[in-house]
Design a protein around this motif. Structure first.
Motif, PDB file in Angstrom:
ATOM      1  N   SER A 127       0.831  -1.195   0.000  1.00  0.00           N
ATOM      2  CA  SER A 127       0.000   0.000   0.000  1.00  0.00           C
ATOM      3  C   SER A 127       0.868   1.247   0.000  1.00  0.00           C
ATOM      4  O   SER A 127       2.012   1.236   0.465  1.00  0.00           O
ATOM      5  CB  SER A 127      -0.918   0.005   1.231  1.00  0.00           C
ATOM      6  OG  SER A 127      -0.122   0.081   2.413  1.00  0.00           O
ATOM      7  N   ASN A 129       1.163   5.089   1.328  1.00  0.00           N
ATOM      8  CA  ASN A 129       0.633   5.964   2.369  1.00  0.00           C
ATOM      9  C   ASN A 129       0.703   7.417   1.937  1.00  0.00           C
ATOM     10  O   ASN A 129       1.140   7.735   0.839  1.00  0.00           O
ATOM     11  CB  ASN A 129       1.398   5.741   3.680  1.00  0.00           C
ATOM     12  CG  ASN A 129       1.230   4.330   4.201  1.00  0.00           C
ATOM     13  OD1 ASN A 129       0.137   3.763   4.115  1.00  0.00           O
ATOM     14  ND2 ASN A 129       2.284   3.764   4.744  1.00  0.00           N
ATOM     15  N   GLY A 130       0.287   8.301   2.828  1.00  0.00           N
ATOM     16  CA  GLY A 130       0.228   9.718   2.517  1.00  0.00           C
ATOM     17  C   GLY A 130       1.567  10.301   2.130  1.00  0.00           C
ATOM     18  O   GLY A 130       2.626   9.894   2.612  1.00  0.00           O
ATOM     19  N   ASN A 149      -9.747   6.731   5.761  1.00  0.00           N
ATOM     20  CA  ASN A 149      -9.924   6.239   7.126  1.00  0.00           C
ATOM     21  C   ASN A 149     -10.425   7.344   8.055  1.00  0.00           C
ATOM     22  O   ASN A 149     -10.188   7.325   9.260  1.00  0.00           O
ATOM     23  CB  ASN A 149      -8.616   5.658   7.679  1.00  0.00           C
ATOM     24  CG  ASN A 149      -7.461   6.652   7.605  1.00  0.00           C
ATOM     25  OD1 ASN A 149      -7.666   7.821   7.229  1.00  0.00           O
ATOM     26  ND2 ASN A 149      -6.276   6.195   7.958  1.00  0.00           N
ATOM     27  N   THR A 152      -9.798  12.322   4.169  1.00  0.00           N
ATOM     28  CA  THR A 152      -8.706  12.113   3.212  1.00  0.00           C
ATOM     29  C   THR A 152      -8.824  13.136   2.097  1.00  0.00           C
ATOM     30  O   THR A 152      -9.924  13.351   1.548  1.00  0.00           O
ATOM     31  CB  THR A 152      -8.753  10.686   2.620  1.00  0.00           C
ATOM     32  OG1 THR A 152      -8.647   9.741   3.678  1.00  0.00           O
ATOM     33  CG2 THR A 152      -7.617  10.466   1.653  1.00  0.00           C
ATOM     34  N   GLU A 195      -4.842   5.551   2.494  1.00  0.00           N
ATOM     35  CA  GLU A 195      -3.828   4.793   1.746  1.00  0.00           C
ATOM     36  C   GLU A 195      -4.412   4.401   0.410  1.00  0.00           C
ATOM     37  O   GLU A 195      -5.636   4.411   0.215  1.00  0.00           O
ATOM     38  CB  GLU A 195      -3.390   3.557   2.526  1.00  0.00           C
ATOM     39  CG  GLU A 195      -4.520   2.581   2.810  1.00  0.00           C
ATOM     40  CD  GLU A 195      -4.090   1.376   3.624  1.00  0.00           C
ATOM     41  OE1 GLU A 195      -2.911   1.337   4.011  1.00  0.00           O
ATOM     42  OE2 GLU A 195      -4.932   0.488   3.856  1.00  0.00           O
TER      43      GLU A 195
END
Length: 284
Positions: A127, A129-130, A149, A152, A195
């Motif tokens: 995955s 991530n930011g 989550n 976002t 993500e």
């Protein structure tokens, strides 16, 4: 000449004749004392590389004690004894042509071409991530599925100029929602919160109970094409839906954008993308 003088003359002649015979005989019986010069070390070493001779100098023995030929062959000195003699010259053995040839002959082995190094692109199965990513360098171009989550934010721009004209899309996701995005080479993508995954490795978003809620779905992959009834979520008075022809999130690619009040009928085809907000539909 009287008889006495004649006798002495004959006796002297006989004595001279006998002496002459003895001298001749002694010359024949006396062995030649010719001394062979010692062979140089060079000759001896060269002789060792060939077959040892079986001949001996007959003059080294008296005629009466001359050994037989078969005994002579047994008494011939071995070549190794000649090598032990001191030598003042370097050995002149012929070079070992086999070893020299192998040592001087260039290798004909063709080296195998080096295998090309693998590119150090980020793993596509993990995955993402930011962060802010340069598409084509930090992440690969293509389609991704983004999961929220909470809150976002997604932004995609053509460059880093900060010019509003360079913005491709701005999307905000709340709750536990999800959306597709397609990124192109050279663009700058920013993900804040949540993500994302390349679609080939993304988790399935098909609901087990057949009820599709907030999120974006690919028709023909996440849900079948057909006619559906959208219903407003019980906690909202107004819902919202969009139908797009791709996941570029560009307003120019938008086919339908409308609100949901109570219930609304829609038709979706394979390859289209359906976005639902504060509404849901059920697949039987």
């Amino acid at each position: 000449m009287n008889k006495k003088q004649l006798r002495w003359t004959v006796a002297s002649a006989i004595i001279l004749l006998i002496a002459l015979i003895i001298a001749i005989a002694s010359n024949k019986e006396t062995p030649e004392t010719t001394t062979d010069k010692p062979a140089s070390s060079e000759t001896l070493i060269q002789d060792t590389t060939t077959e040892p001779t079986t001949k001996t100098t007959l003059t080294e023995y008296p005629e009466k004690e001359q050994p037989k030929m078969n005994e002579t062959e047994k008494d011939v000195r071995e070549p190794e004894k000649a090598i032990k003699e001191p030598s003042t010259k370097p050995a002149t053995e012929p070079p070992n042509t086999v070893s020299d040839a192998s040592s001087t002959q260039p290798s004909t082995t063709v080296p195998k071409p080096a295998k090309p190094e693998k590119q150090t692109a980020p793993s596509t199965s993990a995955s993402i991530n930011g962060g802010t990513y340069l598409v084509g360098t930090d992440i690969k171009p293509g389609e991704y599925l983004v999961f929220s989550n909470g809150l976002t934010l997604l932004e995609n721009t053509k460059d880093q100029s900060g010019n509003p004209d360079s913005i491709v899309f701005n999307v905000a996701l709340d709750g536990h929602s999800h959306t597709y995005v397609t990124l192109r080479e050279g663009e700058n993508f920013t993900l804040k919160g949540g993500e994302m995954y390349p679609v080939a490795f993304a988790p399935s978003i098909k609901p087990a109970n057949g009820i599709y809620k907030d999120g974006q779905y690919k028709v023909g992959t996440d849900l079948p094409a057909g006619s559906y009834t959208l219903l407003v979520d019980d906690q909202s008075d107004i819902g919202f839906y969009e139908i797009s022809k791709n996941s570029r999130q560009d307003m120019m690619d938008l086919l339908i954008s409308d609100v949901v009040e109570g219930e609304t009928s829609i038709n979706i085809s394979n390859g289209q993308y359906l976005t639902i907000r504060n509404a849901y539909l059920e697949v039987q």
